[in-house]
Design a protein around this motif. Sequence first.
Motif, PDB file in Angstrom:
ATOM      1  N   MET A 269       0.844  -1.197   0.000  1.00  0.00           N
ATOM      2  CA  MET A 269       0.000   0.000   0.000  1.00  0.00           C
ATOM      3  C   MET A 269       0.879   1.246   0.000  1.00  0.00           C
ATOM      4  O   MET A 269       1.828   1.355   0.775  1.00  0.00           O
ATOM      5  N   PHE A 270       0.559   2.204  -0.862  1.00  0.00           N
ATOM      6  CA  PHE A 270       1.342   3.420  -0.956  1.00  0.00           C
ATOM      7  C   PHE A 270       0.933   4.413   0.138  1.00  0.00           C
ATOM      8  O   PHE A 270      -0.225   4.464   0.549  1.00  0.00           O
ATOM      9  N   ALA A 271       1.904   5.208   0.564  1.00  0.00           N
ATOM     10  CA  ALA A 271       1.629   6.237   1.568  1.00  0.00           C
ATOM     11  C   ALA A 271       0.941   7.429   0.920  1.00  0.00           C
ATOM     12  O   ALA A 271       1.194   7.750  -0.240  1.00  0.00           O
ATOM     13  N   LYS A 272       0.082   8.085   1.685  1.00  0.00           N
ATOM     14  CA  LYS A 272      -0.487   9.347   1.237  1.00  0.00           C
ATOM     15  C   LYS A 272       0.597  10.439   1.325  1.00  0.00           C
ATOM     16  O   LYS A 272       1.542  10.328   2.116  1.00  0.00           O
ATOM     17  N   GLY A 273       0.393  11.495   0.554  1.00  0.00           N
ATOM     18  CA  GLY A 273       1.359  12.583   0.576  1.00  0.00           C
ATOM     19  C   GLY A 273       1.536  13.182   1.959  1.00  0.00           C
ATOM     20  O   GLY A 273       2.659  13.520   2.368  1.00  0.00           O
ATOM     21  N   GLN A 274       0.436  13.296   2.706  1.00  0.00           N
ATOM     22  CA  GLN A 274       0.525  13.850   4.056  1.00  0.00           C
ATOM     23  C   GLN A 274       1.417  12.997   4.950  1.00  0.00           C
ATOM     24  O   GLN A 274       2.163  13.517   5.785  1.00  0.00           O
ATOM     25  N   THR A 275       1.356  11.668   4.762  1.00  0.00           N
ATOM     26  CA  THR A 275       2.179  10.766   5.573  1.00  0.00           C
ATOM     27  C   THR A 275       3.651  10.933   5.243  1.00  0.00           C
ATOM     28  O   THR A 275       4.511  10.955   6.142  1.00  0.00           O
ATOM     29  N   VAL A 276       3.964  11.045   3.951  1.00  0.00           N
ATOM     30  CA  VAL A 276       5.361  11.236   3.537  1.00  0.00           C
ATOM     31  C   VAL A 276       5.917  12.508   4.168  1.00  0.00           C
ATOM     32  O   VAL A 276       7.027  12.519   4.724  1.00  0.00           O
ATOM     33  N   VAL A 277       5.144  13.577   4.115  1.00  0.00           N
ATOM     34  CA  VAL A 277       5.599  14.856   4.661  1.00  0.00           C
ATOM     35  C   VAL A 277       5.708  14.795   6.185  1.00  0.00           C
ATOM     36  O   VAL A 277       6.633  15.363   6.775  1.00  0.00           O
ATOM     37  N   GLN A 278       4.785  14.114   6.842  1.00  0.00           N
ATOM     38  CA  GLN A 278       4.877  13.977   8.297  1.00  0.00           C
ATOM     39  C   GLN A 278       6.172  13.280   8.697  1.00  0.00           C
ATOM     40  O   GLN A 278       6.820  13.669   9.679  1.00  0.00           O
ATOM     41  N   LEU A 279       6.558  12.256   7.945  1.00  0.00           N
ATOM     42  CA  LEU A 279       7.808  11.563   8.233  1.00  0.00           C
ATOM     43  C   LEU A 279       9.002  12.472   7.977  1.00  0.00           C
ATOM     44  O   LEU A 279       9.967  12.492   8.754  1.00  0.00           O
ATOM     45  N   MET A 280       8.945  13.224   6.882  1.00  0.00           N
ATOM     46  CA  MET A 280      10.030  14.152   6.572  1.00  0.00           C
ATOM     47  C   MET A 280      10.171  15.202   7.664  1.00  0.00           C
ATOM     48  O   MET A 280      11.284  15.554   8.080  1.00  0.00           O
ATOM     49  N   GLU A 281       9.039  15.676   8.154  1.00  0.00           N
ATOM     50  CA  GLU A 281       9.080  16.708   9.181  1.00  0.00           C
ATOM     51  C   GLU A 281       9.402  16.150  10.569  1.00  0.00           C
ATOM     52  O   GLU A 281       9.793  16.903  11.461  1.00  0.00           O
ATOM     53  N   LYS A 282       9.253  14.860  10.728  1.00  0.00           N
ATOM     54  CA  LYS A 282       9.727  14.227  11.965  1.00  0.00           C
ATOM     55  C   LYS A 282      11.239  14.288  12.011  1.00  0.00           C
ATOM     56  O   LYS A 282      11.843  14.489  13.072  1.00  0.00           O
ATOM     57  N   PHE A 283      11.873  14.117  10.845  1.00  0.00           N
ATOM     58  CA  PHE A 283      13.329  14.184  10.766  1.00  0.00           C
ATOM     59  C   PHE A 283      13.821  15.634  10.756  1.00  0.00           C
ATOM     60  O   PHE A 283      14.788  15.972  11.438  1.00  0.00           O
ATOM     61  N   ALA A 284      13.155  16.485   9.985  1.00  0.00           N
ATOM     62  CA  ALA A 284      13.556  17.892   9.866  1.00  0.00           C
ATOM     63  C   ALA A 284      12.347  18.773  10.168  1.00  0.00           C
ATOM     64  O   ALA A 284      11.686  19.269   9.249  1.00  0.00           O
ATOM     65  N   PRO A 285      12.011  18.979  11.449  1.00  0.00           N
ATOM     66  CA  PRO A 285      10.815  19.741  11.815  1.00  0.00           C
ATOM     67  C   PRO A 285      10.817  21.153  11.237  1.00  0.00           C
ATOM     68  O   PRO A 285      11.852  21.829  11.206  1.00  0.00           O
ATOM     69  N   LYS A 286       9.655  21.596  10.794  1.00  0.00           N
ATOM     70  CA  LYS A 286       9.538  22.936  10.228  1.00  0.00           C
ATOM     71  C   LYS A 286       9.896  24.012  11.249  1.00  0.00           C
ATOM     72  O   LYS A 286      10.346  25.102  10.878  1.00  0.00           O
ATOM     73  N   ALA A 287       9.715  23.707  12.522  1.00  0.00           N
ATOM     74  CA  ALA A 287      10.011  24.683  13.577  1.00  0.00           C
ATOM     75  C   ALA A 287      11.492  25.042  13.633  1.00  0.00           C
ATOM     76  O   ALA A 287      11.859  26.066  14.213  1.00  0.00           O
ATOM     77  N   LEU A 288      12.349  24.230  13.024  1.00  0.00           N
ATOM     78  CA  LEU A 288      13.780  24.508  13.036  1.00  0.00           C
ATOM     79  C   LEU A 288      14.192  25.498  11.961  1.00  0.00           C
ATOM     80  O   LEU A 288      15.323  25.992  11.972  1.00  0.00           O
ATOM     81  N   ALA A 289      13.312  25.786  11.019  1.00  0.00           N
ATOM     82  CA  ALA A 289      13.668  26.652   9.894  1.00  0.00           C
ATOM     83  C   ALA A 289      13.899  28.087  10.347  1.00  0.00           C
ATOM     84  O   ALA A 289      13.306  28.569  11.310  1.00  0.00           O
ATOM     85  N   VAL A 290      14.770  28.776   9.628  1.00  0.00           N
ATOM     86  CA  VAL A 290      15.008  30.195   9.855  1.00  0.00           C
ATOM     87  C   VAL A 290      13.738  30.966   9.497  1.00  0.00           C
ATOM     88  O   VAL A 290      13.003  30.602   8.573  1.00  0.00           O
ATOM     89  N   GLU A 291      13.474  32.023  10.226  1.00  0.00           N
ATOM     90  CA  GLU A 291      12.260  32.817  10.008  1.00  0.00           C
ATOM     91  C   GLU A 291      12.145  33.265   8.547  1.00  0.00           C
ATOM     92  O   GLU A 291      13.122  33.704   7.937  1.00  0.00           O
ATOM     93  N   ASN A 292      10.963  33.122   7.999  1.00  0.00           N
ATOM     94  CA  ASN A 292      10.627  33.531   6.632  1.00  0.00           C
ATOM     95  C   ASN A 292      11.268  32.659   5.552  1.00  0.00           C
ATOM     96  O   ASN A 292      11.225  33.011   4.365  1.00  0.00           O
ATOM     97  N   ASP A 293      11.842  31.549   5.939  1.00  0.00           N
ATOM     98  CA  ASP A 293      12.381  30.639   4.932  1.00  0.00           C
ATOM     99  C   ASP A 293      11.221  30.029   4.143  1.00  0.00           C
ATOM    100  O   ASP A 293      10.148  29.752   4.697  1.00  0.00           O
ATOM    101  N   LYS A 294      11.441  29.817   2.867  1.00  0.00           N
ATOM    102  CA  LYS A 294      10.387  29.297   1.986  1.00  0.00           C
ATOM    103  C   LYS A 294      10.414  27.767   2.009  1.00  0.00           C
ATOM    104  O   LYS A 294      11.115  27.132   1.219  1.00  0.00           O
ATOM    105  N   ILE A 295       9.685  27.183   2.949  1.00  0.00           N
ATOM    106  CA  ILE A 295       9.671  25.732   3.101  1.00  0.00           C
ATOM    107  C   ILE A 295       8.236  25.223   3.028  1.00  0.00           C
ATOM    108  O   ILE A 295       7.287  25.996   3.017  1.00  0.00           O
TER     109      ILE A 295
END
Length: 371
Positions: free
Chosen positions: A1-27
């Motif tokens: 079974m393939f993952a939904k896009g939201q699941t792929v992104v959740q896993l990516m953000e588990k590794f590289a959380p959006k909260a770590l980004a520099v302010e106003n970075d385009k992510i």
Amino acid sequence: MFAKGQTVVQLMEKFAPKALAVENDKIGLQLGTLNKEIPKVLVALDVTPEVVDEAIALGANLIVAHHAIIFRPLANLRTDTPMGALYEKLIKHDIAVYISHTNLDVAEGGMNDWMADLVGIVEPKPLEELQREPLYKLVVHVPSSHHQGVLDALLSAGAGTIGDYSHCSFSTAGTGTFLPGEGTRPYLGSPGKLERAEEIRIETVLPESVRAKAIRGMLKAHPYEEVSYDLYKLEQTGQAYGLGRIGKLAQPKTLGELTEVVKQGFDVPAARVVGDAERVIKKAAVLGGSGSRYIHHALRQGADVLITGDIDYHTAHDALMAGLAIIDPGHNSEKIMKREVANILGKMLRESGSETTVHASEPNTEPFRFV
């Protein structure tokens, strides 16, 4: 079974959380939708026409890239311009584009740690500290019979981490009192009757990143209907997060020798170098992308060399006069992220039971040619 896009992104953000980004970075999601199944993911440094054609040929309908495809506000979306034509092709082939930029740089085990490993830095620390993870003290009271189960649930969720130590906790025995109200179903005692119970008080530390998971695990393992626990935010802070890395080399090298290590590790044909090739380098700093403004960070922390991209002429002169060597392998040296992210994200998807596969992009997106 393939993952939904939201699941792929959740896993990516588990590794590289959006909260770590520099302010106003385009992510984040910049084009398309995640509300679909993802059979294949393509990981790229840049999203160029060649990379989009690669995604189409591969059958990938999600590109995870490091560099944004929409960096400035769009005044229009004309398909007779190069970028407009790129957006049109992505949309027509239902390919979403998700960006992980400075959050991937800052993340533990991310871009700047990969660079530090390739260079041979031991015990690297952030070159510029951006934030520290908040810490919390959790106190919970549990009947003696369930002490170990609740403690194990907390510690297995990541509670009790202090520096390089894990599974840190403190337990004390005592007597708890409670009066179950009418209609309750208490684990101990009876409604309307004051109960005295032998309980254990557990104290442990929670980093912000595991707080929710640890509390869920604690509540699940606890036998009481109403769990008595307290959560305090501490003055102390946890792990430091920041851009770049700095530390001593495992083995000192001359600037010339270290340049060869950089060229091989980052797979670049050449590098621009500032400084004497015979100078011995003991402490190095690295920073992915454009690092001109970080020469003073490197100097203040005692670096002998700064390894980064996009050093301009005047900054090179400033570094030379200040005694800081420079190795500039170019901005495209960040292409190491393609292989690393593909391996990490692919492993996370497999462990989740998904059949979605992740592929590292192959086209060389270096715009410069060495002649």
